[in-house]
Scaffold this motif. Sequence first.
Motif, PDB file in Angstrom:
ATOM      1  N   PHE A  91      -0.054  19.591  31.899  1.00  0.00           N
ATOM      2  CA  PHE A  91      -1.051  18.526  31.998  1.00  0.00           C
ATOM      3  C   PHE A  91      -1.850  18.404  30.704  1.00  0.00           C
ATOM      4  CE2 PHE A  91      -5.430  17.301  33.475  1.00  0.00           C
ATOM      5  CZ  PHE A  91      -5.142  15.979  33.751  1.00  0.00           C
ATOM      6  N   CYS A  92      -2.100  19.528  30.033  1.00  0.00           N
ATOM      7  CA  CYS A  92      -2.827  19.501  28.759  1.00  0.00           C
ATOM      8  C   CYS A  92      -1.990  18.877  27.655  1.00  0.00           C
ATOM      9  CB  CYS A  92      -3.186  20.926  28.314  1.00  0.00           C
ATOM     10  SG  CYS A  92      -4.582  21.610  29.160  1.00  0.00           S
ATOM     11  N   LEU A  93      -0.699  19.269  27.624  1.00  0.00           N
ATOM     12  CA  LEU A  93       0.111  18.943  26.451  1.00  0.00           C
ATOM     13  C   LEU A  93       0.826  17.598  26.544  1.00  0.00           C
ATOM     14  CD1 LEU A  93       1.600  22.427  25.524  1.00  0.00           C
ATOM     15  CD2 LEU A  93      -0.399  21.274  24.582  1.00  0.00           C
ATOM     16  N   PRO A 103      -0.024  14.479  27.575  1.00  0.00           N
ATOM     17  CA  PRO A 103      -0.686  13.325  26.959  1.00  0.00           C
ATOM     18  C   PRO A 103      -0.730  13.435  25.432  1.00  0.00           C
ATOM     19  CG  PRO A 103      -1.987  14.139  28.793  1.00  0.00           C
ATOM     20  CD  PRO A 103      -0.903  15.143  28.544  1.00  0.00           C
ATOM     21  N   VAL A 104      -0.860  14.668  24.942  1.00  0.00           N
ATOM     22  CA  VAL A 104      -0.945  14.857  23.494  1.00  0.00           C
ATOM     23  C   VAL A 104       0.380  14.502  22.829  1.00  0.00           C
ATOM     24  CG1 VAL A 104      -1.256  16.579  21.687  1.00  0.00           C
ATOM     25  CG2 VAL A 104      -2.740  16.612  23.690  1.00  0.00           C
ATOM     26  N   ALA A 152      -0.869  23.763  31.752  1.00  0.00           N
ATOM     27  CA  ALA A 152      -0.443  23.665  30.353  1.00  0.00           C
ATOM     28  C   ALA A 152       0.296  22.348  30.128  1.00  0.00           C
ATOM     29  CB  ALA A 152       0.458  24.850  29.996  1.00  0.00           C
ATOM     30  N   PRO A 193      -6.829  20.012  24.316  1.00  0.00           N
ATOM     31  CA  PRO A 193      -7.533  18.746  24.587  1.00  0.00           C
ATOM     32  C   PRO A 193      -8.954  18.735  24.051  1.00  0.00           C
ATOM     33  CG  PRO A 193      -6.450  19.550  26.574  1.00  0.00           C
ATOM     34  CD  PRO A 193      -6.343  20.639  25.552  1.00  0.00           C
ATOM     35  N   ILE A 253      -6.629   7.639  24.255  1.00  0.00           N
ATOM     36  CA  ILE A 253      -5.438   8.127  24.954  1.00  0.00           C
ATOM     37  C   ILE A 253      -5.467   7.627  26.395  1.00  0.00           C
ATOM     38  CG2 ILE A 253      -4.235  10.168  25.855  1.00  0.00           C
ATOM     39  CD1 ILE A 253      -5.104  11.732  23.454  1.00  0.00           C
ATOM     40  N   PHE A 276      -9.582  17.524  20.291  1.00  0.00           N
ATOM     41  CA  PHE A 276      -9.440  16.142  19.833  1.00  0.00           C
ATOM     42  C   PHE A 276     -10.807  15.476  19.828  1.00  0.00           C
ATOM     43  CE2 PHE A 276      -4.978  16.658  20.579  1.00  0.00           C
ATOM     44  CZ  PHE A 276      -4.415  15.796  19.662  1.00  0.00           C
ATOM     45  N   TRP A 287      -9.898  16.448  31.844  1.00  0.00           N
ATOM     46  CA  TRP A 287      -8.816  16.810  30.930  1.00  0.00           C
ATOM     47  C   TRP A 287      -9.372  17.432  29.644  1.00  0.00           C
ATOM     48  CZ3 TRP A 287      -7.027  15.027  26.039  1.00  0.00           C
ATOM     49  CH2 TRP A 287      -5.739  15.460  25.699  1.00  0.00           C
ATOM     50  N   TRP A 305       2.763  12.652  24.057  1.00  0.00           N
ATOM     51  CA  TRP A 305       3.001  11.216  24.228  1.00  0.00           C
ATOM     52  C   TRP A 305       2.192  10.429  23.194  1.00  0.00           C
ATOM     53  CZ3 TRP A 305      -0.819   7.732  26.109  1.00  0.00           C
ATOM     54  CH2 TRP A 305      -0.343   6.426  26.286  1.00  0.00           C
ATOM     55  N   TRP A 337      -2.239  31.272  26.543  1.00  0.00           N
ATOM     56  CA  TRP A 337      -2.797  30.285  27.476  1.00  0.00           C
ATOM     57  C   TRP A 337      -4.073  29.688  26.905  1.00  0.00           C
ATOM     58  CZ3 TRP A 337       0.705  28.801  30.570  1.00  0.00           C
ATOM     59  CH2 TRP A 337       1.577  29.693  31.194  1.00  0.00           C
ATOM     60  N   ILE A 395      -3.246  27.093  24.262  1.00  0.00           N
ATOM     61  CA  ILE A 395      -2.692  25.849  24.824  1.00  0.00           C
ATOM     62  C   ILE A 395      -3.779  25.043  25.528  1.00  0.00           C
ATOM     63  CG2 ILE A 395      -1.104  24.900  26.534  1.00  0.00           C
ATOM     64  CD1 ILE A 395       0.731  27.283  25.995  1.00  0.00           C
ATOM     65  N   PHE A 396      -4.572  25.728  26.342  1.00  0.00           N
ATOM     66  CA  PHE A 396      -5.584  25.011  27.122  1.00  0.00           C
ATOM     67  C   PHE A 396      -6.679  24.421  26.239  1.00  0.00           C
ATOM     68  CE2 PHE A 396      -4.716  27.806  31.111  1.00  0.00           C
ATOM     69  CZ  PHE A 396      -3.485  27.205  31.218  1.00  0.00           C
TER      70      PHE A 396
END
Lengths: 315, 281
Positions: free
Chosen positions: B25-27, B29-30, B23, A134, A145, A137, A189, B32, A127, A130-131
């Motif tokens: 929601f995080c991934l 946009p990336v 998860a 964002p 984006i 970047f 985000w 895409w 987790w 994954i988290f």
Amino acid sequence: MGTSSLPDAGATAVAPAMALTRPKPRRRSKRLKAWFPYLLVAPAVIYLFLITLYPGVYAIIQSFHAVKFGPWQPVGFANYVKLFGDYQFWGALWNTFVIGSIALTLQCVIALTLAFYAYRDPWVQGWRIIFLVPMLFMPSAVAFIFKLAFLDARVFSDLLMRVGLIDSNLSIQSSIWMSRSLLIIADVWQWTPFLFIIFVAALQGQDEEVEEAARLDGASWAAIFWNISLPLMKPVIAVALILRGIDITTMFTNVFIITKGGPAFGTETISYFIYRTGFKFFNFGYASAASVVMLIITIIIAQFVVKRAFVSVRT
Amino acid sequence: MASQRRKRGENLVIRYLILGAWALFCLMPVLWFLSIGLRPRVEIITPQPIYWPTFSLDAWHMIWEDWPMAKYLRNSILAIFGSVLIDLVLGIPAAYSLARYQYRGRDDIAFYILSTRMMAPAIVAIPIFFLFRNAGLLDTIWALMLIYAAINLSFVTWIIRSYMLDIPKELEDAARTDGASDLRILWEIIIPAILPGIITASVIAMIFAINEFLFTLLIASTPNAYTMSVALANFTGGSDGVIYNAIALVAFLAFVPVFLVVVAIQKHLSRGLTMGAVKGG
């Protein structure tokens, strides 16, 4: 470069460290020994003076002048008088506060919720990775984006139309609150992970035995979190929110790329206000006056909030 | 007993629903945005968004052939590594001084260093701009290097100080009775012992330097000193409009190394991000 400003710089805050830049006898005398720690810390302090104290003094002097392209014209307090009557300046302060406080509150609540569910999960490492995505970047990329998804390609509107929530494309750019929401969503985000990582670490670092004892007494997991874990985390939450809060109040990249401060200056943050007056209208004296006001606010917050938070977490 | 087990089961459902939703929601946009980088430009801004585009490497060729991307990349790397080096050279002795000696004004100095982190870039941007202009450093990577180092110095010093505070004092005392000088102790005992802390501090400084935008925008006003971060903003190239597929690819180009390095130091991340205030995990 800029060394001329250093003597008066040293006089104010950290005088002993400054005095040490003069050459000293090589012999390992008692006096050298007493000064040795100052010698070690002096280069870093001098370097930081160059980017904080020097610009601070420079901005104060410049704020009492009219500076366009030619020589500086002394104008007394004219810049400040104008600034305090400038609705765009107050607007920028207000926007920064509104956008920042909503974004920070959302991030804190979401990060705590996620940390609560994740910290005893067997896949907590997964987790976390994954988290984190964002956050890793470049902020300028993240701004693009969101600009593309919400404004230029209208993917967000399209998705809402597909599920039947709206009938036609949202005109985000013509609504102040939708534009502010867009900045808030982009910030949430990207930066919720920052708080999440810290909160999970703090929760994992807590004593498991206390929790176990409470659980054997029949307390529910939520009750344990609310009554035991959360109070213990308070100092950590304070430090994390302060660090995040500092970055939010200086928000610039997203404004610069996504909204340009519009519509009707409704998303112009204080950083963008300074940038616009200084580097778009080349009104440097006026921009410096705004910088000085912001600097004073920063120093007050640093002294009374940050110092206390960092001291409490260390003990 | 049975009801308790059912309650646990429900808890698990809620838990994975919430974590899974975030998860996604995080991934989303990336992923895409990755698809944006791998599609032709005509399929980016359309009346109806296209979710299954044709695959194309147009943008990949464009960033290397039409722009001096290799140069931007080189600028980024030089400025970032240079700045981290400056931070370590200045920050390690400073951290050692703050962690190991008792002297008058020490806590004030420590707090002053911390407080420079709170300085908004916009406040100091104008004086720094003139400082660099007068020094003839505008549009050079030297200016970027100096400014990145300054931004990160407080972070680096505090993180390293926090790791130094964890080292038992006996370790040093033993060496000191053997007659080792303070500098030798720092070099031969302390630095090897806090290597994870130094690496953590360097990685975080590196990330902040990559992300830095406002100063870079002001200092690097010609492509001569563009870094990846600002080069992105300039793909908005005038009459051409915003070239999103190129932006997306450059974003991923910068993301991959950062991601790998951060995963490698995961265990130290929370401590680094709080400047050493939060330990563990």
